[in-house]
Design a protein around this motif. Sequence first.
Motif, short mmCIF file in Angstrom:
data_model
loop_
_atom_site.label_atom_id
_atom_site.label_comp_id
_atom_site.label_asym_id
_atom_site.label_seq_id
_atom_site.Cartn_x
_atom_site.Cartn_y
_atom_site.Cartn_z
N GLN A 145 13.01 -6.08 36.24
CA GLN A 145 12.83 -5.81 37.67
C GLN A 145 14.11 -6.06 38.45
OE1 GLN A 145 9.79 -8.20 39.60
NE2 GLN A 145 10.75 -7.90 41.60
N TYR A 146 14.72 -7.22 38.24
CA TYR A 146 15.94 -7.58 38.96
C TYR A 146 17.08 -6.60 38.64
CZ TYR A 146 13.99 -12.20 40.19
OH TYR A 146 13.24 -13.23 40.69
N THR A 147 17.22 -6.27 37.36
CA THR A 147 18.30 -5.39 36.95
C THR A 147 18.14 -4.00 37.54
OG1 THR A 147 18.55 -6.60 34.86
CG2 THR A 147 19.51 -4.40 34.96
N TRP A 148 16.94 -3.47 37.48
CA TRP A 148 16.69 -2.13 38.00
C TRP A 148 16.90 -2.09 39.52
CZ3 TRP A 148 17.27 2.58 37.52
CH2 TRP A 148 16.48 3.57 38.14
N GLU A 149 16.52 -3.13 40.22
CA GLU A 149 16.77 -3.19 41.67
C GLU A 149 18.27 -3.11 41.98
OE1 GLU A 149 12.86 -5.92 42.87
OE2 GLU A 149 14.87 -6.77 42.99
N CYS A 150 19.06 -3.83 41.20
CA CYS A 150 20.50 -3.84 41.43
C CYS A 150 21.15 -2.51 41.02
CB CYS A 150 21.15 -5.01 40.67
SG CYS A 150 20.75 -6.63 41.36
N VAL A 151 20.66 -1.93 39.94
CA VAL A 151 21.17 -0.62 39.52
C VAL A 151 20.90 0.42 40.61
CG1 VAL A 151 20.81 1.28 37.90
CG2 VAL A 151 21.10 -1.05 37.04
N LYS A 155 17.27 -6.73 27.73
CA LYS A 155 15.90 -6.73 28.21
C LYS A 155 15.57 -5.66 29.24
CE LYS A 155 14.70 -11.44 27.04
NZ LYS A 155 13.89 -12.61 27.42
N ALA A 156 16.57 -4.92 29.73
CA ALA A 156 16.28 -3.94 30.77
C ALA A 156 16.82 -2.55 30.46
CB ALA A 156 16.86 -4.42 32.11
N LEU A 157 17.88 -2.45 29.68
CA LEU A 157 18.57 -1.17 29.50
C LEU A 157 17.67 -0.09 28.92
CD1 LEU A 157 21.18 0.47 29.70
CD2 LEU A 157 21.79 -0.38 27.43
N ARG A 158 16.90 -0.42 27.91
CA ARG A 158 16.07 0.59 27.25
C ARG A 158 15.08 1.23 28.23
NH1 ARG A 158 14.89 1.63 21.91
NH2 ARG A 158 16.00 -0.26 21.30
N ASN A 159 14.39 0.40 29.02
CA ASN A 159 13.45 0.93 30.00
C ASN A 159 14.14 1.80 31.03
OD1 ASN A 159 11.25 -0.23 28.84
ND2 ASN A 159 10.85 -1.72 30.45
N ILE A 160 15.31 1.35 31.49
CA ILE A 160 16.03 2.12 32.50
C ILE A 160 16.45 3.48 31.94
CG2 ILE A 160 18.19 2.21 33.81
CD1 ILE A 160 17.91 -0.85 34.18
N GLN A 161 16.99 3.48 30.73
CA GLN A 161 17.47 4.73 30.13
C GLN A 161 16.33 5.68 29.77
OE1 GLN A 161 19.89 3.32 26.85
NE2 GLN A 161 21.78 3.56 28.02
N GLN A 162 15.24 5.13 29.24
CA GLN A 162 14.18 5.98 28.71
C GLN A 162 13.09 6.32 29.71
OE1 GLN A 162 12.74 4.28 25.04
NE2 GLN A 162 14.69 4.52 23.99
N LEU A 163 12.88 5.47 30.72
CA LEU A 163 11.79 5.69 31.66
C LEU A 163 12.27 5.99 33.07
CD1 LEU A 163 9.41 2.79 30.51
CD2 LEU A 163 9.33 5.20 29.84
N ASP A 164 13.14 5.14 33.60
CA ASP A 164 13.51 5.26 35.01
C ASP A 164 14.42 6.44 35.30
OD1 ASP A 164 12.08 2.92 35.86
OD2 ASP A 164 13.63 1.73 34.89
N LEU A 165 15.47 6.60 34.52
CA LEU A 165 16.42 7.68 34.81
C LEU A 165 15.80 9.07 34.64
CD1 LEU A 165 19.79 6.31 33.36
CD2 LEU A 165 18.95 6.26 35.72
#
Length: 276
Positions: free
Chosen positions: A53-59, A80-90
Amino acid sequence: MPAQQPIGVFDSGYGGLTVFRSIAAQLPGYDYVYLGDNARAPYGNRSFSTIYQYTWECVQQLFKMGCPLVILACNTASAKALRNIQQLDLPNGDPTKRVLGVIRPTAEVIGSYSKTKQIGVLGTKGTVQSESYLIEINKFSPDVQVYQQACPLWVPLVENGEHNQPGADYFIKKYLDAVMAQSAGIDTLLLACTHYPLLQEKIEAYLPQHIKVVPQGDIIAASLADYLQRHPEMETRLSRTGTHRFFTTSDDTADFDKNASLFLGSEVKSEYLELS
């Protein structure tokens, strides 16, 4: 498109500045924005969901500031955050944006540093528990044996300015003894936390000369240079006016500047950023 499209560099606090220093040295001329989430640091002992959550907010904040490419210069966030960001959020947000981490580029090359094919990984509790380095190094160097050691007190020592004091030696030796006890064949120690380069001199003092101590900064910088060469569609978007801006989520920018200067090796003048 905004006139200025800098490379974003994110860390939970100061540590990513050791990576930023190498990136800016190897890739001068680009514009850079560094964001440290000091108000919520450290990340190392937080849960998976909180770190994500914190990482994605800052990204997302760096995206709003015009960065089409963000480097997670933080092992815990990368784990702990990169995989979700790359595969789901982006893919569900702006697929033209890119977020890269520090674990995979390091894992790609670290096996070549070891003659004995035995490597020790020193990291935060979160990085070690994620087993990201075990998994990633095995992909690229299946013949390498990896031994992990969490060093939970090293980051507080650095962030409180105690890393050069005699009191730090006990905790440095404690964790080094623990990792070396796992195998006498270890000949390479990876500093899998961007704070740890500030402890490198003391770490090396407690080790035999044949053991290599490897920080990540130059590895990440070389990997980013290669990435930009292979992805001209991203490289041509990046602006080049040589601007470096530093932001912190802590409202005590003077304290950030003082500590950040130790990591960067030069004076820092930061700006306060309230996450929105």
